[in-house]
Design an enzyme around this catalytic site. Structure first.
Site, PDB file in Angstrom:
ATOM      1  N   LYS A  15       0.936  -1.215   0.134  1.00  0.00           N
ATOM      2  CA  LYS A  15      -0.025  -0.009  -0.112  1.00  0.00           C
ATOM      3  C   LYS A  15       0.782   1.243   0.290  1.00  0.00           C
ATOM      4  O   LYS A  15       1.534   1.334   0.811  1.00  0.00           O
ATOM      5  CB  LYS A  15      -0.963  -0.081   1.387  1.00  0.00           C
TER       6      LYS A  15
HETATM    7  C1  E4P Z   1      -8.136   0.192   3.671  1.00  0.00           C
HETATM    8  O1  E4P Z   1      -7.338  -0.308   2.846  1.00  0.00           O
HETATM    9  C2  E4P Z   1      -8.302   1.510   4.400  1.00  0.00           C
HETATM   10  O2  E4P Z   1      -7.017   1.840   4.875  1.00  0.00           O
HETATM   11  C3  E4P Z   1      -9.210   1.574   5.333  1.00  0.00           C
HETATM   12  O3  E4P Z   1     -10.413   0.850   4.640  1.00  0.00           O
HETATM   13  C4  E4P Z   1      -9.539   2.678   5.902  1.00  0.00           C
HETATM   14  O4  E4P Z   1     -10.673   2.844   6.462  1.00  0.00           O
HETATM   15  P1  E4P Z   1     -11.188   4.068   7.536  1.00  0.00           P
HETATM   16  O5  E4P Z   1     -11.316   5.364   6.855  1.00  0.00           O
HETATM   17  O6  E4P Z   1     -12.331   3.516   8.075  1.00  0.00           O
HETATM   18  O7  E4P Z   1     -10.004   4.103   8.539  1.00  0.00           O
END
Ligand code: E4P
Length: 219
Positions: free
Chosen positions: A87
């Protein structure tokens, strides 16, 4: 649309995987911190444990802010598990890192995407998937789901291969709508996965079937 679990909690991943509906996991530094993970070695061993449970891509986020650091981390993460998606954030350094990692053949989940233009840039750089954050856009008064649909439409129009992963899902309707607008993947918290299973008419219908059966069989 495939479903991933958005958590670093091993028990949630075990329980979710048992349903047979999960084909990947996404993690991030905040989710890791929630599990008490705050260093590289613990993140690595948690990710390896997750990869033993789920046969599919596991997204692992870098924490460097500069492209060189992201590239080093990405190359290291890519060695941890059989199907890593590194990521990388949607920043200038991030795009530089995405293009280098993609040239190395490393799969990238472009994270923290909040516009069609960021998605387009990531796709040009070589992102495997792009993650528009629905809930965080909703939080500031925008319809997050619209961004997911716009990216899907633009990618289809231009035959772009990068897939769209709906992230920051806060409730079941987000998941339904992500499927309706054509997201390829939705990553859901375990709590939302459980809510997706529930319907009062299923419970009531099951109660009726079982009680009718018991009456008829005299048990
Ligand atoms: C996933 O890849 C993201 O990091 C995650 O869905 C973020 O979610 P949030 O906005 O609820 O923290």
């Amino acid at each position: 649309m495939r479903l991933f679990l958005d958590t670093a909690n091993i028990q949630e991943i075990r329980d979710g995987a048992r349903l047979g509906v999960i084909s990947g996991v996404t993690t991030n530094p905040s989710l890791a911190a929630t599990e008490g993970i705050g260093d590289r070695e613990s993140y690595k061993s948690a990710v390896q444990e997750i990869a033993d449970i789920v046969d599919g891509p596991i997204s692992v986020e870098v924490v460097s802010l500069d492209s060189a650091g992201m590239i080093d981390e990405g190359r290291e993460i890519a060695e941890w598990i059989p199907d890593p998606w590194v990521k990388i954030p949607s920043t200038p350094d991030g795009f530089e890192a995405i293009s280098t990692l993609a040239k190395d053949g490393i799969k990238v989940n472009q994270t923290l995407c909040f516009s069609v233009n960021q998605a387009l840039l990531g796709a040009q750089a070589g992102s495997t998937v792009v993650s528009p954050f629905i809930g965080r856009l909703d939080d500031i008064g925008h319809e997050g789901i619209e961004l997911v649909g716009e990216i899907v439409d633009v990618f289809e129009k231009h035959h772009i291969q990068t897939q769209v992963l709906a992230a920051s899902i806060r409730h079941t309707l987000h998941c339904t709508m992500a499927a309706q607008v054509g997201a390829h993947i939705a990553t859901v918290p375990y709590r939302v996965l459980l809510q997706m299973v529930q319907h009062p008419l299923t419970d009531a219908g099951l109660d009726r079937f079982i009680s009718d059966w018991k009456k008829a069989s005299g048990s």
